[in-house]
Scaffold this active site. Structure first.
Site, PDB file in Angstrom:
ATOM      1  NE  ARG A 133      -0.936  -0.379   4.921  1.00  0.00           N
ATOM      2  CZ  ARG A 133      -0.951   0.713   5.672  1.00  0.00           C
ATOM      3  NH1 ARG A 133      -1.446   1.837   5.213  1.00  0.00           N
ATOM      4  NH2 ARG A 133      -0.453   0.682   6.896  1.00  0.00           N
ATOM      5  CB  ALA A 134       4.410   1.824  -0.884  1.00  0.00           C
ATOM      6  NE  ARG A 194       1.670   7.319  -8.667  1.00  0.00           N
ATOM      7  CZ  ARG A 194       0.343   7.408  -8.534  1.00  0.00           C
ATOM      8  NH1 ARG A 194      -0.377   6.326  -8.305  1.00  0.00           N
ATOM      9  NH2 ARG A 194      -0.278   8.573  -8.614  1.00  0.00           N
ATOM     10  CG  ASN A 231      13.283  30.284  23.214  1.00  0.00           C
ATOM     11  OD1 ASN A 231      12.355  31.000  23.571  1.00  0.00           O
ATOM     12  ND2 ASN A 231      13.126  29.271  22.394  1.00  0.00           N
ATOM     13  N   GLY A 269       6.193  21.738  14.044  1.00  0.00           N
ATOM     14  CA  GLY A 269       6.184  22.327  15.382  1.00  0.00           C
ATOM     15  C   GLY A 269       6.697  23.753  15.473  1.00  0.00           C
ATOM     16  CG  HIS A 279      13.373  30.134  14.338  1.00  0.00           C
ATOM     17  ND1 HIS A 279      12.144  30.273  13.733  1.00  0.00           N
ATOM     18  CD2 HIS A 279      13.164  29.374  15.442  1.00  0.00           C
ATOM     19  CE1 HIS A 279      11.224  29.630  14.439  1.00  0.00           C
ATOM     20  NE2 HIS A 279      11.813  29.066  15.482  1.00  0.00           N
ATOM     21  CD  GLN A 309      13.580  26.433  19.046  1.00  0.00           C
ATOM     22  OE1 GLN A 309      13.662  26.425  20.272  1.00  0.00           O
ATOM     23  NE2 GLN A 309      12.468  26.179  18.409  1.00  0.00           N
ATOM     24  CB  CYS A 365      32.908   3.678  12.389  1.00  0.00           C
ATOM     25  SG  CYS A 365      31.526   4.832  12.231  1.00  0.00           S
ATOM     26  CG  PHE A 420       1.495   0.228  15.390  1.00  0.00           C
ATOM     27  CD1 PHE A 420       1.386  -0.914  16.181  1.00  0.00           C
ATOM     28  CD2 PHE A 420       2.542   0.305  14.479  1.00  0.00           C
ATOM     29  CE1 PHE A 420       2.290  -1.958  16.059  1.00  0.00           C
ATOM     30  CE2 PHE A 420       3.450  -0.738  14.344  1.00  0.00           C
ATOM     31  CZ  PHE A 420       3.331  -1.871  15.130  1.00  0.00           C
TER      32      PHE A 420
HETATM   33 ZN   LIG Z   1      32.570   6.485  10.973  1.00  0.00          ZN
END
Ligand SMILES: [Zn+2]
Ligand SMILES: [Zn+2]
Length: 331
Positions: free
Chosen positions: A20-21, A23, A73, A156, A163, A165, A193, A305
């Site tokens: 159900r992806a 496009r 702020n 948000g 700007h 933060q 890594c 969910f």
């Molecule tokens: Zn690395």
């Protein structure tokens, strides 16, 4: 058949809803955003209204003609003044709410957006991040520095003037602590890594790569949680953002601007967050962690969910998202 994919960085499963992806073009904004004025007399971040904010802590390039302006702020989540004190009371513990919460005004123009700025202007923003990150990191009360940008209602934002933060907290979050420890475990087991490893596989396969530059690779993760989210990761191994050099900072500005321009032109200026994910400064030089910028378009809402299980259902295909973004031509 839907596919569950494992994110080796967060160690979380995500359901890729293959059947159900949607496009990629189904995520394009249908109605244009309402146009904003170039200057708003009531906006505390517009030039001429500097007195509406606390005094600047940093400006680029200078006060008389600022392009980026940083101020505490006015409605800070944490107090700059004060001592960090931890109190244990039975099982309960509290820490005094000290920290640094700054607003980084990214441009004098009220109606501008990063995608449309010049590379030089975005470089000022990155240099500001570097300065404020180092400043906050040098404060012994601070354990973690988070730099974020919220663009649009769904991300948000409370003020529409562009700007970012910075919130520097007196404790480290469990999310970062877990990621550091998972990365360390991977290093101990495999001697590498994990971020470098993932990046080299993505570059080799190419299917999820959005953009490659001299110093950075932008790619959609194999097990990405939400449509069109991607990472911008330095090619050179660096655990902490503070390790970045000037050439890399300039390239990051150009890469970030081009990536955001792909979102802007390809998806019709979607709301998004981006987050600078980095190890704290005392981890500089460690071989197992690797900083990056995470860009998260806010095209879908979290539902019960996701909140209840911590498992995301991604209703798009990471490979299609990447191919779509690769196809958006930007300079
Ligand atoms: Zn690395
Ligand atoms: Zn403004």
């Amino acid at each position: 058949m839907p596919e569950l994919r494992f994110n080796v960085i967060t160690r979380e499963w995500v359901i890729i809803a293959t059947e159900r992806a949607k496009r990629p073009d189904q995520f394009v904004r249908k109605e244009a955003k309402k146009p904003l004025p170039e200057h708003d007399a009531k906006c505390p971040f517009c030039p001429g209204n500097e007195a509406m904010t606390p005094p600047a802590t940093f400006v680029m390039p200078d006060n008389s003609n600022w392009r980026v302006r940083v101020t505490p702020n006015k409605f800070a989540a944490l107090n700059y003044e004060g001592e960090r004190k931890r109190v244990m009371q039975g099982i309960r513990r509290t820490v005094t709410g000290v920290g640094i919460h700054e607003v980084m005004v990214e441009t004098p123009a009220h109606n501008m957006t990063t995608a449309l700025l010049s590379d030089r202007e975005v470089e000022y923003i990155i240099q500001t991040y570097m300065d404020r990150f180092r400043f906050a990191s040098s404060d012994s009360r601070i354990e973690q520095v988070t730099i974020v940008k919220n663009h649009g209602d769904a991300a948000g934002t409370s003020l529409e003037h562009p700007h970012s933060q910075m919130i520097a907290t007196p404790v480290i979050t469990s999310q970062l602590r877990l990621r550091l420890s998972h990365a360390l475990e991977h290093f101990d087991e495999y001697g590498e890594c994990i971020f470098c490893r993932v990046q080299s596989q993505e570059v080799e396969e190419g299917a999820r790569v959005v953009l490659e530059t001299e110093h950075f690779v932008a790619y959609v993760q194999f097990a990405t949680f939400t449509p069109f989210s991607f990472l911008i990761m330095p090619r050179r191994h660096m655990a902490c953002f503070a390790e970045i050099n000037d050439a890399e900072a300039a390239d990051l500005a150009r890469t970030l601007r081009r990536c955001l321009a792909k979102l802007y032109h390809g998806l019709g200026d979607p709301d998004f967050n981006y987050v600078l994910r980095t190890a704290p400064v005392e981890y500089s030089g460690v071989k197992y962690y690797h900083w990056y910028v995470s860009v998260i378009p806010r095209l879908t809402k979290l539902a019960g969910f996701e909140l209840g299980s911590g498992m995301f259902i991604n209703v798009s295909l990471p490979e299609e998202n990447a191919a779509f973004l690769r196809g958006v031509k930007v300079d």
